[in-house]
Design an enzyme around this catalytic site. Structure first.
Site, PDB file in Angstrom:
ATOM      1  N   TRP A  69       0.820  -1.220   0.000  1.00 28.34           N
ATOM      2  CA  TRP A  69       0.000   0.000   0.000  1.00 28.34           C
ATOM      3  C   TRP A  69       0.843   1.255   0.000  1.00 28.34           C
ATOM      4  CZ3 TRP A  69      -4.180  -1.070  -2.058  1.00 28.34           C
ATOM      5  CH2 TRP A  69      -4.859  -2.261  -1.772  1.00 28.34           C
TER       6      TRP A  69
ATOM      7  N   ASP B  76      -2.355   6.619   5.767  1.00 30.36           N
ATOM      8  CA  ASP B  76      -3.397   5.758   5.212  1.00 30.36           C
ATOM      9  C   ASP B  76      -3.841   4.854   6.364  1.00 30.36           C
ATOM     10  OD1 ASP B  76      -4.897   3.783   3.988  1.00 30.36           O
ATOM     11  OD2 ASP B  76      -3.376   3.264   2.477  1.00 30.36           O
TER      12      ASP B  76
ATOM     13  N   LYS C  86     -13.491  -1.344   4.942  1.00 32.18           N
ATOM     14  CA  LYS C  86     -12.816  -2.292   5.833  1.00 32.18           C
ATOM     15  C   LYS C  86     -13.347  -2.163   7.256  1.00 32.18           C
ATOM     16  CE  LYS C  86      -9.205  -2.939   2.668  1.00 32.18           C
ATOM     17  NZ  LYS C  86      -8.389  -2.132   1.784  1.00 32.18           N
TER      18      LYS C  86
HETATM   19  C1  LIG Z   1      -7.684  -1.671   0.822  1.00 26.32           C
HETATM   20  C2  LIG Z   1      -6.642  -0.663   1.043  1.00 26.32           C
HETATM   21  C3  LIG Z   1      -6.423   0.389   0.147  1.00 26.32           C
HETATM   22  C4  LIG Z   1      -7.177   0.515  -1.139  1.00 26.32           C
HETATM   23  O1  LIG Z   1      -8.474   0.957  -0.917  1.00 26.32           O
HETATM   24  P1  LIG Z   1      -9.503   1.235  -2.124  1.00 26.32           P
HETATM   25  O2  LIG Z   1     -10.655   1.856  -1.398  1.00 26.32           O
HETATM   26  O3  LIG Z   1      -9.795  -0.080  -2.762  1.00 26.32           O
HETATM   27  O4  LIG Z   1      -8.865   2.190  -3.066  1.00 26.32           O
HETATM   28  C5  LIG Z   1      -5.448   1.315   0.464  1.00 26.32           C
HETATM   29  N1  LIG Z   1      -4.744   1.220   1.588  1.00 26.32           N
HETATM   30  C6  LIG Z   1      -4.914   0.225   2.471  1.00 26.32           C
HETATM   31  C7  LIG Z   1      -4.088   0.168   3.722  1.00 26.32           C
HETATM   32  C8  LIG Z   1      -5.873  -0.749   2.229  1.00 26.32           C
HETATM   33  O5  LIG Z   1      -6.047  -1.758   3.108  1.00 26.32           O
END
Ligand SMILES: *Cc1c(COP(=O)(O)O)cnc(C)c1O
Length: 362
Positions: A102, A171, A195
């Protein structure tokens, strides 16, 4: 069909209460005679959902009115681009810490806009830990981290968050509101909702107002944080239903006792699972103990055939989506806020049974 335990990394399981609440008011929201999906985003009834969700999220994060909260689209991925677009140019640099896929993706996107320096990385050890953070040069525009690596199963524990002399950005897609971080350490955080906060379609961005004023001028509208903030994330049609579900999730989380209580439950859930794995003769986890994720627990047997047999048998026990990410293999149990202790215990019971039956082969 009964509901199963869904260990998917994302979109992930939701509390049944939240699904049933949405179901109950699906065709008639609050005596409007319409579903949330049909409400105009300019109506008072929708704006109340929008603003209450925003307030609840800020409260859950213990952030005051020196922060702005945005509801954006394009997923967490789009933030990999929007951040450097707003804060980086070819004359400036940003520091990134690479803890796996990521951050690697965010680094590649940032290179379109300016200079990127990867100041720490655990790549040479297959991202099995959070690297030590070196002294940070004050000239960087910002320092970027990912607080929880969903794929490798690592996370920054509270006491490992960097003390950064430059704005700290994160993030938090896979561990937002799962443990009691000091959120005021961050100038900007973002998270795709699917998530730990609801369903896909909305990305939450919390940004310090001070930092917001430092963003670039003359950007394309949809990538301009300032415009989204001025318009209260209503410049164009927001993902209304996804925001509504996030609001229900926020309410659910408050009813659980907020982040402090959910953190205790998360530590207990993950602790039980890691304890079992550490004492197991056939399952292993190779992540440095203090850096282990509370949300994504990875484990493997070391044999592809045994892993496959485990996954096949799991579904018969009502345990779904335990397959590890394709880049890591093995198994991954995503146990976000909404996963009850019962789900974790059912998984451990099955692992015990599988271990008994397969001891000789390991
Ligand atoms: C799933 C995830 C993403 C990507 O998210 P999207 O909404 O599919 O763009 C980015 N960073 C992390 C840490 C993730 O777990």
């Amino acid at each position: 069909m009964e509901r199963v335990y869904n260990f998917s990394a994302g979109p992930a399981n939701l509390p049944l209460e939240v699904i049933e609440k949405a179901q109950n008011e699906l065709s008639d929201f609050n005596d409007s005679g319409m579903s949330v999906m049909e409400l105009s985003h300019r109506s008072k009834i929708y704006e109340d959902i929008h603003n209450e969700t925003k307030e609840k999220l800020l409260k859950l994060m213990s952030l005051g009115d020196d922060y702005e909260l945005l509801f954006l689209q394009g997923g967490a991925y789009t933030q990999f681009v929007t951040i450097p677009m707003n804060y980086l140019d070819d004359k400036s640099s940003a520091a990134y810490i690479n803890t796996g896929s990521w951050t690697a993706k965010a680094i590649e996107e940032a290179k379109f806009f300016g200079n990127v320096e990867v100041i720490a990385s655990s790549e040479k050890d297959h991202f099995t830990y959070i690297p030590e953070i070196p002294e940070i040069n004050k000239d960087y525009k910002y320092l970027y981290i990912c607080t929880n690596n969903t794929i490798y199963g690592t996370r920054y524990a509270k006491d490992k968050l960097p003390n950064s002399p430059v704005p700290l950005l994160a993030d938090m897609s896979s561990n937002i509101l799962s443990e009691n971080y000091d959120m005021t350490k961050f100038d900007l955080i973002f998270a795709g909702a699917q998530k730990n906060l609801g369903i896909s379609g909305v990305t939450i961005v919390a940004i310090k107002k001070d930092f917001l004023t430092k963003s670039a001028e003359n950007l394309p509208t949809m990538f301009d944080y300032k415009i989204h903030a001025e318009k209260n994330s209503l410049y164009n049609t927001p993902p209304t239903f996804a925001i509504y579900i996030t609001g229900l999730m926020a309410k659910w989380l408050i009813n659980q006792g907020g982040v402090e209580e959910i953190e205790k439950m998360n530590i207990e859930k993950a602790g039980k699972l890691y304890d079992f794995i550490d004492n197991s003769k056939i399952f292993k986890n190779n992540i440095k103990k203090e850096d282990r994720s509370l949300m994504n627990v990875i484990f493997f047997t070391g044999s592809k055939d045994l892993d496959a047999a485990f996954l096949k048998g799991a579904e018969k026990e009502g345990l779904f989506n335990l397959k590890g990410h394709r880049s890591v293999g093995g198994m991954r149990a995503s146990i976000y806020n909404a996963m009850p202790m019962d789900g974790v215990e059912s998984l451990i019971d099955y692992m015990k049974k599988f271990e008994m039956e397969n001891k000789q082969e390991a």
